[in-house]
Design a protein around this motif. Structure first.
Motif, PDB file in Angstrom:
ATOM      1  N   VAL A  23      25.881  -3.551 -50.086  1.00  0.00           N
ATOM      2  CA  VAL A  23      26.785  -4.624 -49.654  1.00  0.00           C
ATOM      3  C   VAL A  23      26.091  -5.434 -48.561  1.00  0.00           C
ATOM      4  O   VAL A  23      25.587  -4.875 -47.587  1.00  0.00           O
ATOM      5  N   GLU A  24      26.062  -6.751 -48.728  1.00  0.00           N
ATOM      6  CA  GLU A  24      25.366  -7.591 -47.746  1.00  0.00           C
ATOM      7  C   GLU A  24      26.196  -7.701 -46.460  1.00  0.00           C
ATOM      8  O   GLU A  24      27.410  -7.463 -46.460  1.00  0.00           O
ATOM      9  N   PRO A  25      25.565  -8.052 -45.293  1.00  0.00           N
ATOM     10  CA  PRO A  25      26.231  -7.955 -43.984  1.00  0.00           C
ATOM     11  C   PRO A  25      27.561  -8.698 -43.867  1.00  0.00           C
ATOM     12  O   PRO A  25      28.518  -8.176 -43.295  1.00  0.00           O
ATOM     13  N   GLY A  26      27.666  -9.954 -44.399  1.00  0.00           N
ATOM     14  CA  GLY A  26      28.923 -10.695 -44.258  1.00  0.00           C
ATOM     15  C   GLY A  26      30.070 -10.014 -44.978  1.00  0.00           C
ATOM     16  O   GLY A  26      31.166  -9.836 -44.426  1.00  0.00           O
ATOM     17  N   ALA A  27      29.855  -9.623 -46.246  1.00  0.00           N
ATOM     18  CA  ALA A  27      30.907  -8.932 -46.999  1.00  0.00           C
ATOM     19  C   ALA A  27      31.223  -7.584 -46.377  1.00  0.00           C
ATOM     20  O   ALA A  27      32.385  -7.140 -46.363  1.00  0.00           O
ATOM     21  N   LEU A  28      30.207  -6.925 -45.825  1.00  0.00           N
ATOM     22  CA  LEU A  28      30.419  -5.625 -45.183  1.00  0.00           C
ATOM     23  C   LEU A  28      31.380  -5.757 -44.003  1.00  0.00           C
ATOM     24  O   LEU A  28      32.276  -4.923 -43.817  1.00  0.00           O
ATOM     25  N   MET A  29      31.228  -6.825 -43.202  1.00  0.00           N
ATOM     26  CA  MET A  29      32.146  -7.053 -42.070  1.00  0.00           C
ATOM     27  C   MET A  29      33.574  -7.235 -42.566  1.00  0.00           C
ATOM     28  O   MET A  29      34.541  -6.758 -41.951  1.00  0.00           O
ATOM     29  N   GLY A  30      33.733  -7.959 -43.693  1.00  0.00           N
ATOM     30  CA  GLY A  30      35.082  -8.150 -44.234  1.00  0.00           C
ATOM     31  C   GLY A  30      35.726  -6.841 -44.653  1.00  0.00           C
ATOM     32  O   GLY A  30      36.929  -6.623 -44.419  1.00  0.00           O
ATOM     33  N   HIS A  31      34.959  -5.955 -45.272  1.00  0.00           N
ATOM     34  CA  HIS A  31      35.505  -4.657 -45.679  1.00  0.00           C
ATOM     35  C   HIS A  31      35.900  -3.824 -44.451  1.00  0.00           C
ATOM     36  O   HIS A  31      36.946  -3.149 -44.455  1.00  0.00           O
TER      37      HIS A  31
END
Length: 488
Positions: free
Chosen positions: A340-348
């Motif tokens: 999972v890339e960093p931006g999507a990871l923050m959303g999760h």
């Protein structure tokens, strides 16, 4: 206390009046100082066990000082040339003294006003069966003088049943064996109030050495014992709270140590190949060692050879903050390994923190470095940006958009990229270094370390520089710093 004519000891000699005056002045002065401390204690948090314990101790001290002042005042009156009520020898007629009265004209209840009303005397004549009580003793027992004093046989009837054997034993030891009386018991007054009395007395001997009467002083110590119990209760509550705090801190420390990376020295990621990162990190505790927070740092090699670097901070302290940090860091590691890339990871992570049983706010930064291309992809959630040091100068990376974790629903976290070169130093830190009390620590203070970072040969030396600069500060919160040096 002994009767003035007890056959086996003489009456005490009076003190000098001026010496007693000096003692009275000192007692009043000390009483005022203790009372000031007591008033101050009322103004602070009523729910704090330590405050309640302090206030209870003050109440107890004030009662003792009031009692001391009363005794000294009685002693001073007894020393005067016109002392109206000198100690009455046993066998002589009693001298009636004016009773204290309540505002409505009745007898003042024990515990109100001066402590004089809480001390009374009695004498039981064994030869004539005559009983003499002072006016104060009638007030203590809540008994009308018209009803007359209680005989030794009647006295146990007003005691609580469980205290009656104690009084019987005290009186028997006094009359039969000539032992002094010194004990406490509880009485039930006619108004339904229970009072605690302290009784001191001695047998009075006749000229043949036989017991002629029993003389005693009874003192209402109900408020005193109440305050002593309050001191014990608050002390026990404080000890329990301290024990719980120590236990919670130990659990938080153990949880934190179990979750944070096991490496304490320098780390090379990836372990093989060119362009690897030389990584080192350090945890800086707060000024109060009891405030174990939710700060974390981590460096993780991914299956494809890239490296994830992250730091973060959750609100709160103790076991709750440490357990929430463990949950969040575990999720971050799992998603990073899954690609999972960093931006999507923050959303999760934001959705995870939102749905947590114990909601909290947090900030974080997550970086993914590709050693093959030198590209750093990163995202942040309300967190200070990474600092990039190159050629003896430092600057913060421009921040992509991102709000605090747990602050809003359905938000998107942007991702940004930066190109890193061999010899660059990347610094990630939590905002515990940004407190104003930390001698101006923060991004500017960290950026000022650029010349020293340029001279450092390893990431570990850079970390030592940060710890030397900020580790001794009086920190309001804990903090983490993670430094990566890009290799050739």
């Amino acid at each position: 206390m002994p009767s003035p004519l007890s056959a086996d000891r003489p009456a005490p000699q009076p003190h000098e009046r001026d010496a007693v005056d000096a003692l009275i002045h000192r007692a009043r002065q000390l009483r005022g100082e203790v009372d000031a401390v007591r008033r101050d204690a009322v103004l602070v948090d009523e729910e704090d066990p330590h405050t309640r314990w302090q206030r209870a101790l003050c109440e107890l001290a004030v009662h003792h000082l009031d009692d001391l002042g009363t005794r000294l005042g009685q002693l001073r009156e007894g020393l005067g040339p016109d002392a109206p009520h000198p100690p009455r020898p046993p066998g002589q007629p009693s001298v009636k003294t004016p009773s204290r009265t309540a505002p409505h004209g009745g007898a003042a209840p024990p515990g109100s006003g001066s402590l004089i009303g809480r001390v009374g005397s009695a004498e039981w004549d064994l030869l004539t069966d005559e009983v003499t009580w002072s006016d104060e003793l009638f007030q203590i027992f809540g008994r009308s003088p018209d009803a007359g004093p209680l005989s030794l046989d009647e006295l146990p009837s007003v005691l609580l049943p469980e205290d009656q054997p104690l009084l019987t034993a005290l009186v028997t030891d006094c009359l039969v064996d000539g032992r002094p009386i010194d004990g406490e018991f509880r009485i039930l007054r006619t108004d339904g109030r229970t009072r605690t009395l302290h009784m001191m007395g001695e047998p009075v001997l006749d000229t043949d050495g036989c017991t002629a009467s029993m003389w005693a002083v009874l003192r209402d110590v109900s408020e005193l014992r109440h305050n002593e119990q309050a001191v014990l209760r608050t002390r026990d509550a404080l000890r329990r709270r301290q024990h719980m705090a120590r236990t919670e801190r130990r659990m938080a420390v153990e949880l934190q140590e179990a979750v944070l990376p096991p490496w304490r020295g320098p780390l090379r990621l990836p372990s093989r190949g060119a362009g690897a990162l030389d990584v080192a990190a350090h945890y800086l505790p707060s000024e109060s060692s009891s405030l174990i927070g939710g700060d974390w740092y981590d460096a993780l090699e991914l299956p494809d050879g890239r490296t994830v670097l992250t730091v973060g901070d959750l609100t709160g302290h103790g076991v709750e903050a440490a357990s929430a940090m463990a949950m969040l860091l575990g999720a971050l590691r799992g998603m990073a390994v899954a690609g999972v890339e960093p931006g999507a990871l923050m959303g999760h992570l934001n959705r995870l923190l939102e749905s947590s049983v114990q909601p909290a706010l947090g900030s974080a930064v997550c970086c993914r470095f590709d050693p093959a291309t030198g590209t750093l992809a990163w995202a942040q959630a309300g967190h200070p940006p990474p600092l990039l040091f190159r050629n003896g100068e430092g600057r913060p990376l421009p921040s992509p958009d991102g709000v605090l974790l747990g602050a809003a629903s359905g938000v998107a976290y942007e991702r940004d990229e930066a190109q890193l070169l061999p010899g660059d130093v990347l610094v990630l830190h939590t905002d515990g270094l940004n407190r104003h009390s930390d001698r101006g620590a923060g991004p500017d203070a960290l950026l000022a370390l650029a010349p020293r970072f340029a001279r450092a040969r390893t990431a570990q030396e850079c970390v030592r520089t940060v710890v030397t600069e900020f580790g001794g500060a009086e920190r309001l919160d804990d903090a983490c710093v993670l430094i990566a040096r890009i290799g050739a």
